[in-house]
Design an enzyme around this catalytic site. Structure first.
Site, PDB file in Angstrom:
ATOM      1  CB  VAL A   1       5.968   0.158 -10.318  1.00  0.00           C
ATOM      2  CG1 VAL A   1       5.651   1.078 -11.481  1.00  0.00           C
ATOM      3  CG2 VAL A   1       7.473  -0.052 -10.203  1.00  0.00           C
TER       4      VAL A   1
ATOM      5  CE  LYS B   1       9.742   3.241   2.789  1.00  0.00           C
ATOM      6  NZ  LYS B   1       8.680   3.908   3.524  1.00  0.00           N
TER       7      LYS B   1
ATOM      8  CB  CYS C   1       6.021  -1.547   3.382  1.00  0.00           C
ATOM      9  SG  CYS C   1       5.349  -1.011   1.803  1.00  0.00           S
TER      10      CYS C   1
ATOM     11  CG  PHE D   1      -2.275  -3.156   7.253  1.00  0.00           C
ATOM     12  CD1 PHE D   1      -2.768  -2.570   6.098  1.00  0.00           C
ATOM     13  CD2 PHE D   1      -1.254  -2.507   7.928  1.00  0.00           C
ATOM     14  CE1 PHE D   1      -2.263  -1.362   5.639  1.00  0.00           C
ATOM     15  CE2 PHE D   1      -0.729  -1.311   7.472  1.00  0.00           C
ATOM     16  CZ  PHE D   1      -1.240  -0.729   6.325  1.00  0.00           C
TER      17      PHE D   1
ATOM     18  NE  ARG E   1      -4.639  -4.444  15.537  1.00  0.00           N
ATOM     19  CZ  ARG E   1      -3.702  -3.937  14.743  1.00  0.00           C
ATOM     20  NH1 ARG E   1      -2.845  -3.060  15.193  1.00  0.00           N
ATOM     21  NH2 ARG E   1      -3.611  -4.321  13.495  1.00  0.00           N
TER      22      ARG E   1
HETATM   23  P1  NAD Z   1       0.485  -0.763  -5.444  1.00  0.00           P
HETATM   24  O1  NAD Z   1       0.606  -2.210  -5.777  1.00  0.00           O
HETATM   25  O2  NAD Z   1      -0.720  -0.247  -4.744  1.00  0.00           O
HETATM   26  O3  NAD Z   1       0.601   0.087  -6.818  1.00  0.00           O
HETATM   27  C1  NAD Z   1       1.572  -0.135  -7.792  1.00  0.00           C
HETATM   28  C2  NAD Z   1       0.946   0.166  -9.158  1.00  0.00           C
HETATM   29  O4  NAD Z   1       1.988   0.190 -10.152  1.00  0.00           O
HETATM   30  C3  NAD Z   1      -0.063  -0.875  -9.648  1.00  0.00           C
HETATM   31  O5  NAD Z   1      -1.327  -0.252  -9.845  1.00  0.00           O
HETATM   32  C4  NAD Z   1       0.529  -1.382 -10.988  1.00  0.00           C
HETATM   33  O6  NAD Z   1      -0.451  -1.656 -11.970  1.00  0.00           O
HETATM   34  C5  NAD Z   1       1.404  -0.211 -11.391  1.00  0.00           C
HETATM   35  N1  NAD Z   1       2.475  -0.503 -12.348  1.00  0.00           N
HETATM   36  C6  NAD Z   1       3.352  -1.544 -12.388  1.00  0.00           C
HETATM   37  N2  NAD Z   1       4.209  -1.400 -13.421  1.00  0.00           N
HETATM   38  C7  NAD Z   1       3.884  -0.236 -14.054  1.00  0.00           C
HETATM   39  C8  NAD Z   1       4.413   0.477 -15.181  1.00  0.00           C
HETATM   40  N3  NAD Z   1       5.471   0.025 -15.853  1.00  0.00           N
HETATM   41  N4  NAD Z   1       3.819   1.621 -15.531  1.00  0.00           N
HETATM   42  C9  NAD Z   1       2.759   2.117 -14.846  1.00  0.00           C
HETATM   43  N5  NAD Z   1       2.224   1.494 -13.765  1.00  0.00           N
HETATM   44  C10 NAD Z   1       2.780   0.334 -13.375  1.00  0.00           C
HETATM   45  O7  NAD Z   1       1.805  -0.375  -4.650  1.00  0.00           O
HETATM   46  P2  NAD Z   1       1.987   0.764  -3.520  1.00  0.00           P
HETATM   47  O8  NAD Z   1       1.450   0.313  -2.217  1.00  0.00           O
HETATM   48  O9  NAD Z   1       1.545   2.065  -4.090  1.00  0.00           O
HETATM   49  O10 NAD Z   1       3.579   0.757  -3.387  1.00  0.00           O
HETATM   50  C11 NAD Z   1       4.410   1.233  -4.418  1.00  0.00           C
HETATM   51  C12 NAD Z   1       5.823   1.333  -3.875  1.00  0.00           C
HETATM   52  O11 NAD Z   1       5.856   2.282  -2.800  1.00  0.00           O
HETATM   53  C13 NAD Z   1       6.385   0.039  -3.301  1.00  0.00           C
HETATM   54  O12 NAD Z   1       7.758  -0.035  -3.585  1.00  0.00           O
HETATM   55  C14 NAD Z   1       6.182   0.198  -1.810  1.00  0.00           C
HETATM   56  O13 NAD Z   1       7.149  -0.523  -1.067  1.00  0.00           O
HETATM   57  C15 NAD Z   1       6.395   1.675  -1.616  1.00  0.00           C
HETATM   58  N6  NAD Z   1       5.699   2.262  -0.454  1.00  0.00           N
HETATM   59  C16 NAD Z   1       4.422   1.914  -0.159  1.00  0.00           C
HETATM   60  C17 NAD Z   1       3.757   2.519   0.909  1.00  0.00           C
HETATM   61  C18 NAD Z   1       2.335   2.167   1.260  1.00  0.00           C
HETATM   62  O14 NAD Z   1       1.841   2.693   2.246  1.00  0.00           O
HETATM   63  N7  NAD Z   1       1.641   1.327   0.514  1.00  0.00           N
HETATM   64  C19 NAD Z   1       4.399   3.523   1.633  1.00  0.00           C
HETATM   65  C20 NAD Z   1       5.704   3.872   1.287  1.00  0.00           C
HETATM   66  C21 NAD Z   1       6.343   3.237   0.233  1.00  0.00           C
HETATM   67  C1  UGA Z   2       4.601   1.959   7.444  1.00  0.00           C
HETATM   68  C2  UGA Z   2       5.459   3.127   7.936  1.00  0.00           C
HETATM   69  O1  UGA Z   2       4.882   3.637   9.142  1.00  0.00           O
HETATM   70  C3  UGA Z   2       5.538   4.242   6.884  1.00  0.00           C
HETATM   71  O2  UGA Z   2       6.421   5.261   7.331  1.00  0.00           O
HETATM   72  C4  UGA Z   2       6.059   3.660   5.584  1.00  0.00           C
HETATM   73  O3  UGA Z   2       6.093   4.639   4.570  1.00  0.00           O
HETATM   74  C5  UGA Z   2       5.166   2.531   5.147  1.00  0.00           C
HETATM   75  O4  UGA Z   2       5.122   1.509   6.196  1.00  0.00           O
HETATM   76  C6  UGA Z   2       5.642   1.821   3.917  1.00  0.00           C
HETATM   77  O5  UGA Z   2       6.812   1.870   3.589  1.00  0.00           O
HETATM   78  O6  UGA Z   2       4.781   1.159   3.339  1.00  0.00           O
HETATM   79  P1  UGA Z   2       2.003   1.489   7.240  1.00  0.00           P
HETATM   80  O7  UGA Z   2       2.445   0.075   7.045  1.00  0.00           O
HETATM   81  O8  UGA Z   2       1.066   2.066   6.270  1.00  0.00           O
HETATM   82  O9  UGA Z   2       3.275   2.453   7.269  1.00  0.00           O
HETATM   83  O10 UGA Z   2       1.330   1.640   8.686  1.00  0.00           O
HETATM   84  P2  UGA Z   2       1.916   1.695  10.169  1.00  0.00           P
HETATM   85  O11 UGA Z   2       1.186   2.727  10.908  1.00  0.00           O
HETATM   86  O12 UGA Z   2       3.383   1.761  10.187  1.00  0.00           O
HETATM   87  O13 UGA Z   2       1.452   0.295  10.750  1.00  0.00           O
HETATM   88  C7  UGA Z   2       2.029  -0.928  10.307  1.00  0.00           C
HETATM   89  C8  UGA Z   2       1.513  -2.061  11.163  1.00  0.00           C
HETATM   90  O14 UGA Z   2       2.046  -1.982  12.474  1.00  0.00           O
HETATM   91  C9  UGA Z   2      -0.004  -2.075  11.327  1.00  0.00           C
HETATM   92  O15 UGA Z   2      -0.471  -3.393  11.281  1.00  0.00           O
HETATM   93  C10 UGA Z   2      -0.207  -1.473  12.698  1.00  0.00           C
HETATM   94  O16 UGA Z   2      -1.404  -1.861  13.302  1.00  0.00           O
HETATM   95  C11 UGA Z   2       1.001  -2.036  13.432  1.00  0.00           C
HETATM   96  N1  UGA Z   2       1.399  -1.247  14.605  1.00  0.00           N
HETATM   97  C12 UGA Z   2       1.796   0.043  14.468  1.00  0.00           C
HETATM   98  C13 UGA Z   2       1.404  -1.850  15.861  1.00  0.00           C
HETATM   99  O17 UGA Z   2       1.062  -3.033  16.006  1.00  0.00           O
HETATM  100  N2  UGA Z   2       1.811  -1.113  16.939  1.00  0.00           N
HETATM  101  C14 UGA Z   2       2.217   0.183  16.819  1.00  0.00           C
HETATM  102  O18 UGA Z   2       2.584   0.780  17.855  1.00  0.00           O
HETATM  103  C15 UGA Z   2       2.207   0.776  15.557  1.00  0.00           C
END
Ligand code: NAD
Ligand code: UGA
Length: 462
Positions: free
Chosen positions: A88, A219, A275, A337, A440
């Site tokens: 979540v 993380k 993130c 982004f 960029r």
């Molecule tokens: P998101 O907002 O896209 O999705 C989260 C979902 O959880 C929502 O659809 C929401 O409705 C649901 N939710 C909330 N409470 C709930 C419950 N009790 N039961 C079932 N569903 C529920 O979020 P995301 O981008 O998938 O990120 C989720 C987590 O993963 C965050 O902690 C984020 O930091 C981490 N993370 C994200 C990324 C990424 O690339 N987006 C990468 C690595 C880690």
């Molecule tokens: C980042 C991490 O790379 C993942 O490992 C991690 O799981 C994730 O966050 C998360 O926890 O959500 P993400 O944010 O999806 O992934 O994408 P990135 O490729 O890391 O890019 C992040 C931002 O940095 C973007 O805006 C990208 O354009 C920028 N960026 C990236 C730069 O400006 N320069 C670079 O050299 C690389």
């Protein structure tokens, strides 16, 4: 413990793709992704997935209906699962204690309470969301205080490292899988059960096991280090502009040192995504909470530099356009982004558009994947007056429409299609001098100049 059934709470950018990959690689395991967001679940069950990721459609199609299910019946999904991923959202808290810094853990807590309410027998609970160190203690305490007499739990940490735009690649061949567990016999069994799920496609030597707190902390630290590299190179981009050096050349020169490495050294208008900022703020809050203000002050600089990078880009535009952009049309190429995603969370484009709108510029935005509603919504949430959005923002369906009648164009997302624009068509449509601000460093600078454009590229000195 032999895992036959998995459930994931949260069908977002992480839950959906991650579970789709597990289901595709483990046909013997039933995987249900559960969320109370009805539209999201409907989209996961349709041909138009809620998340745009190259290759994701194929992975979902290969398993959906066989052993991959998307459902709003969260309780049923929990009840039938041996192992439950909690994926979540954990956004930055916007109110009360720790506002603007701490992670908002309300979704984590409500997920834990729901699991406690429904579960019978033994279940493994896996923290997939990114959370502060020691969250497993809170989850265990909630489970212990609210569960039925016959329910028992192990809690593991298994953070996700996928990046958006490359999620399928990252999930199918990850650099590593990190699993943290308790150093008890039961904890070790739970870790082994989760290891055996990933071992269906990830080589064992890439599966790292640690204690719970190391995994939770790693993380946050991984994201902080990645963001720090971008802020470091972005700080140097300003020095390059001032001195005549070229930041891409500097990146190449330092990146060939194997101790530094070439990745994450691409200067930009600023990092975005859901993130990096949130996780660094979370790290900063943790440091402050544990009485480490010097460590907190070190990491907060990464975000301050990123904010400065965005605002100095806008200042560059305003100053170059003779110190006024009032009423001037400025084409914005790219709102996501980064390329290959429809996600706009914390995109640098939001801050740039917000500041230009506040300067009363006429903004014309084109992005190949982001829909008009998301752009408007993001700008409202960024504090732009809705009236200004109505009168000064146009969403366009091509870069050429956006640039028609524009004084300047700003490239803010590195979409591949921006590398091959028809420069004659662009130039003919724009007012003269036709200014280009490449945030960029992806546009063909020499060709642009040859066609008559005035070009500024991030990190390139004159
Ligand atoms: P998101 O907002 O896209 O999705 C989260 C979902 O959880 C929502 O659809 C929401 O409705 C649901 N939710 C909330 N409470 C709930 C419950 N009790 N039961 C079932 N569903 C529920 O979020 P995301 O981008 O998938 O990120 C989720 C987590 O993963 C965050 O902690 C984020 O930091 C981490 N993370 C994200 C990324 C990424 O690339 N987006 C990468 C690595 C880690
Ligand atoms: C980042 C991490 O790379 C993942 O490992 C991690 O799981 C994730 O966050 C998360 O926890 O959500 P993400 O944010 O999806 O992934 O994408 P990135 O490729 O890391 O890019 C992040 C931002 O940095 C973007 O805006 C990208 O354009 C920028 N960026 C990236 C730069 O400006 N320069 C670079 O050299 C690389």
């Amino acid at each position: 413990m032999n895992i036959k059934s998995i459930c994931c709470l949260g069908a977002g950018y992480v839950g959906g793709p991650t579970m789709a990959m597990i289901a595709a690689k483990c046909p013997h395991i039933q995987v249900t992704v559960a969320d109370f967001n009805v539209q999201r679940i409907a989209a996961w069950n349709s041909d138009s997935l809620p998340v745009y990721e190259p290759g994701l459609d194929e992975v979902v199609r290969s398993a959906r209906g066989r052993n991959l299910h998307f459902s709003t019946d969260i309780k049923a999904a929990i009840a039938s699962a041996d192992l439950i991923f909690v994926s979540v959202g954990t956004p930055t808290k916007s109110y009360g204690i720790g506002a603007g810094r701490a992670a908002d853990l309300r979704y984590i807590e409500s997920a834990a309470r729901l699991i406690a309410e429904v579960s019978q027998g033994h279940k493994i609970i896996v923290e997939k969301s990114t959370i502060p160190v020691k969250t497993a203690t809170a989850i265990k305490s909630i489970l212990a205080a609210n569960s039925r007499a016959d329910a028992t739990f192990d809690v593991l940490s298994n953070p996700e490292f996928l990046a958006e735009g490359t999620a399928v690649e990252d999930l199918s061949a990850p650099d590593r899988i990190l699993i943290g567990g308790e150093t008890t016999p039961g904890g070790a069994d739970a870790v082994e059960a989760l290891v055996s799920v990933y071992a269906n496609w990830v080589p064992r030597e890439r599966i790292i096991t640690t204690n719970l707190w190391s995994s939770e902390l790693s993380k946050l630290v991984a994201n902080a280090f990645l963001a720090q590299r971008i802020s470091s190179i972005n700080s140097i981009s300003a020095l390059c502009e001032a001195t005549g050096a070229d930041v891409d050349e500097v990146s190449r020169a330092i990146g060939t040192d194997s101790r530094i490495g070439p990745k994450f050294l691409k200067a930009s208008v600023g990092f975005g995504g859901s993130c990096f900022q949130k996780d660094i703020l979370n790290l900063v809050y943790l440091c402050e909470s544990f009485g480490l203000p010097e460590v907190a002050a070190y990491w907060i600089k990464v975000i301050e530099l990123n904010d400065w990078q965005k605002s100095r880009f806008v200042e560059k535009i305003v100053r170059t356009l003779y110190n006024t952009v009032t009423g001037k049309r400025i084409a914005i190429l790219g709102f996501a982004f980064k390329k290959d995603t429809n996600d706009t969370r914390e995109s640098a484009s939001i801050a740039v558009c917000r500041d230009l709108l506040r300067e009363r510029a006429q903004i014309a935005v084109y992005d190949p994947r982001v829909d008009a509603d998301s752009i408007r919504q993001d700008l409202v949430e960024a504090g732009v007056d809705p009236e200004l959005i109505n009168t000064h923002l146009q969403i366009c369906d091509s870069p050429y429409t956006a640039c028609q009648g524009a004084h300047a164009l700003a490239a803010l997302t590195e979409w591949e299609e921006f590398r091959n624009l028809d420069l004659i068509r662009l130039y003919d449509g724009m007012l003269k001098p036709a200014f280009v601000f490449d945030g960029r460093a992806i546009l063909p600078t020499a060709a642009l100049k040859a066609h008559g454009f005035e070009v500024f590229v991030i990190g390139k000195g004159v």
